[in-house]
Design a protein around this motif. Structure first.
Motif, short mmCIF file in Angstrom:
data_model
loop_
_atom_site.label_atom_id
_atom_site.label_comp_id
_atom_site.label_asym_id
_atom_site.label_seq_id
_atom_site.Cartn_x
_atom_site.Cartn_y
_atom_site.Cartn_z
N MET A 170 -2.88 -3.73 7.54
CA MET A 170 -1.47 -3.57 7.23
C MET A 170 -1.24 -2.35 6.33
SD MET A 170 -0.52 -7.55 6.55
CE MET A 170 1.23 -7.38 6.33
N ILE A 171 -2.11 -2.16 5.35
CA ILE A 171 -1.99 -1.01 4.46
C ILE A 171 -2.22 0.27 5.24
CG2 ILE A 171 -3.09 0.16 2.51
CD1 ILE A 171 -3.61 -2.65 1.33
N LYS A 172 -3.21 0.27 6.12
CA LYS A 172 -3.52 1.46 6.91
C LYS A 172 -2.37 1.81 7.85
CE LYS A 172 -7.10 3.41 9.80
NZ LYS A 172 -8.36 3.16 10.53
N ALA A 173 -1.70 0.80 8.39
CA ALA A 173 -0.60 1.04 9.33
C ALA A 173 0.63 1.59 8.64
CB ALA A 173 -0.25 -0.25 10.05
N THR A 174 0.85 1.23 7.39
CA THR A 174 2.06 1.67 6.69
C THR A 174 1.83 2.85 5.77
OG1 THR A 174 1.68 0.09 4.91
CG2 THR A 174 3.09 -0.62 6.74
N ALA A 175 0.59 3.26 5.57
CA ALA A 175 0.31 4.37 4.65
C ALA A 175 0.73 5.70 5.28
CB ALA A 175 -1.17 4.41 4.30
N PRO A 176 1.34 6.59 4.49
CA PRO A 176 1.71 7.91 5.02
C PRO A 176 0.46 8.76 5.20
CG PRO A 176 2.22 7.79 2.68
CD PRO A 176 1.75 6.42 3.10
N GLY A 177 0.48 9.63 6.17
CA GLY A 177 -0.62 10.57 6.37
C GLY A 177 -1.79 9.98 7.13
N GLY A 178 -1.55 8.99 7.98
CA GLY A 178 -2.61 8.49 8.84
C GLY A 178 -3.59 7.57 8.15
N GLY A 179 -3.15 6.81 7.19
CA GLY A 179 -4.01 5.81 6.60
C GLY A 179 -4.66 6.20 5.29
N LYS A 180 -4.33 7.32 4.73
CA LYS A 180 -4.89 7.69 3.44
C LYS A 180 -4.12 6.94 2.36
CE LYS A 180 -6.31 12.27 4.89
NZ LYS A 180 -6.16 13.70 4.67
N THR A 181 -4.79 6.01 1.69
CA THR A 181 -4.11 5.20 0.69
C THR A 181 -4.25 5.75 -0.71
OG1 THR A 181 -6.06 3.80 0.49
CG2 THR A 181 -4.33 3.09 2.02
N ASN A 182 -5.06 6.78 -0.90
CA ASN A 182 -5.26 7.34 -2.23
C ASN A 182 -4.29 8.47 -2.54
OD1 ASN A 182 -7.34 5.56 -2.52
ND2 ASN A 182 -8.94 7.03 -2.05
N ALA A 183 -3.28 8.63 -1.73
CA ALA A 183 -2.31 9.70 -1.95
C ALA A 183 -1.45 9.39 -3.16
CB ALA A 183 -1.42 9.88 -0.72
N LYS A 184 -1.14 10.42 -3.94
CA LYS A 184 -0.29 10.24 -5.12
C LYS A 184 1.15 10.08 -4.66
CE LYS A 184 -3.13 12.93 -8.26
NZ LYS A 184 -3.19 14.10 -9.13
N PRO A 185 1.91 9.21 -5.32
CA PRO A 185 3.32 9.08 -4.95
C PRO A 185 4.08 10.34 -5.33
CG PRO A 185 2.82 7.74 -6.86
CD PRO A 185 1.52 8.31 -6.37
N GLU A 186 5.11 10.61 -4.56
CA GLU A 186 5.90 11.81 -4.80
C GLU A 186 6.69 11.68 -6.09
OE1 GLU A 186 8.32 12.94 -1.54
OE2 GLU A 186 6.75 12.57 -0.08
N ALA A 187 6.90 12.82 -6.74
CA ALA A 187 7.69 12.83 -7.97
C ALA A 187 9.14 12.54 -7.63
CB ALA A 187 7.56 14.18 -8.66
#
Length: 132
Positions: A83-100
């Motif tokens: 579920m996390i992989k399906a909703t993560a932006p950028g093709g499943g990268k979950t370590n991305a920093k949230p946008e300012a």
């Protein structure tokens, strides 16, 4: 004369029915949600919904049975990862920093305060010259 919202919606639904789009009344849902994934506890067989964080499942396993999530709900961690992989932006990268958020705080310049203090502009209040 402009068309009312109700008349416009009816006209759109009639066109959708003719085109075979949407449900039987011609309505098109804005967002179709996937059905909730459920898991059954292996100890007490209580069904609970699997989420991305599985907080309810963890609390159930630890508080009710004194066991870990993997023992009570063996399939839950893998389904949550999907579920996390399906909703993560950028093709499943979950370590991305949230946008300012776009808001930037004031930058404090210590040099400007020193200039004011050296010029004699302290924080003292002036005595009022009003007569009473």
């Amino acid at each position: 004369m402009p068309e009312s919202k109700k008349a416009e919606r009816g006209r759109m639904q009639k066109a959708n029915r003719a085109a075979g789009i949407g449900d039987e009344t011609g309505r098109i849902p804005m967002r179709i949600k996937a059905e909730a994934k459920m898991a059954s506890c292996t100890v007490c067989h209580q069904e609970m919904k699997i989420t991305k964080t599985n907080t309810e499942l963890k609390l159930h396993a630890e508080n009710k049975h004194g066991k870990t999530l993997e023992i009570c709900f063996p399939a839950a961690p893998s389904i949550a990862a999907e579920m996390i992989k399906a909703t993560a932006p950028g093709g499943g990268k979950t370590n991305a920093k949230p946008e300012a958020s776009g808001k930037k705080g004031k930058k404090i310049d210590g040099g400007g305060m020193d200039d004011l203090l050296s010029a004699g502009l302290g924080g003292k209040k002036k005595k009022s010259t009003k007569k009473r």
